[in-house]
Design a protein around this motif. Sequence first.
Motif, PDB file in Angstrom:
ATOM      1  N   MET A  13       0.843  -1.205   0.000  1.00 54.28           N
ATOM      2  CA  MET A  13       0.000   0.000   0.000  1.00 54.28           C
ATOM      3  C   MET A  13       0.879   1.256   0.000  1.00 54.28           C
ATOM      4  O   MET A  13       0.599   2.215  -0.716  1.00 54.28           O
ATOM      5  N   ILE A  16       2.463   1.658  -3.478  1.00 54.24           N
ATOM      6  CA  ILE A  16       1.474   2.136  -4.451  1.00 54.24           C
ATOM      7  C   ILE A  16       1.111   3.592  -4.184  1.00 54.24           C
ATOM      8  O   ILE A  16       1.067   4.410  -5.105  1.00 54.24           O
ATOM      9  N   ASN A  17       0.843   3.936  -2.937  1.00 51.57           N
ATOM     10  CA  ASN A  17       0.449   5.308  -2.613  1.00 51.57           C
ATOM     11  C   ASN A  17       1.550   6.320  -2.905  1.00 51.57           C
ATOM     12  O   ASN A  17       1.270   7.421  -3.366  1.00 51.57           O
ATOM     13  N   PRO A  21       0.585   5.454  -7.795  1.00 55.97           N
ATOM     14  CA  PRO A  21      -0.847   5.588  -7.506  1.00 55.97           C
ATOM     15  C   PRO A  21      -1.738   5.182  -8.687  1.00 55.97           C
ATOM     16  O   PRO A  21      -2.877   4.743  -8.491  1.00 55.97           O
ATOM     17  N   ARG A  24      -3.098   1.456  -8.549  1.00 52.29           N
ATOM     18  CA  ARG A  24      -3.923   1.059  -7.405  1.00 52.29           C
ATOM     19  C   ARG A  24      -5.086   0.165  -7.826  1.00 52.29           C
ATOM     20  O   ARG A  24      -5.355  -0.857  -7.194  1.00 52.29           O
ATOM     21  N   GLU A  28      -5.981  -3.793  -6.599  1.00 51.45           N
ATOM     22  CA  GLU A  28      -7.014  -3.726  -5.566  1.00 51.45           C
ATOM     23  C   GLU A  28      -7.515  -5.092  -5.093  1.00 51.45           C
ATOM     24  O   GLU A  28      -7.690  -5.314  -3.898  1.00 51.45           O
TER      25      GLU A  28
END
Length: 108
Positions: A13, A16-17, A21, A24, A28
């Motif tokens: 996470m 990815i963040n 991004p 994402r 998921e």
Amino acid sequence: MKKSQPDYKKIYMDIINNKYPQKRILCETILNKRQFSVLDVIRLNALIFGTEDFERFVSNQKHRSYDESTVIEILDYQKHNKLNNTQTADYYNISRNTIAKWKKVFER
């Protein structure tokens, strides 16, 4: 005593963040799982970093370690797709002898 595992969900996470991004949505479904298997981690690496990095990671055998649930998942994949040991070994880039050993140990 159970070995502690890294918190893969938090690690991916953060990756990815902070860096990817736009990927994402692709990741998921895997990130929404309660527990990650080794195969989930490999799939996330492929989705996030692309196939070149994934191929380099997969071909390096020192990164390989499979827990029981991952072995069972690989053997289920083999059964579901009606593959022989060689085909399964080629798909996951593991030794066919390893697949044969797992079948002896884990299949009932």
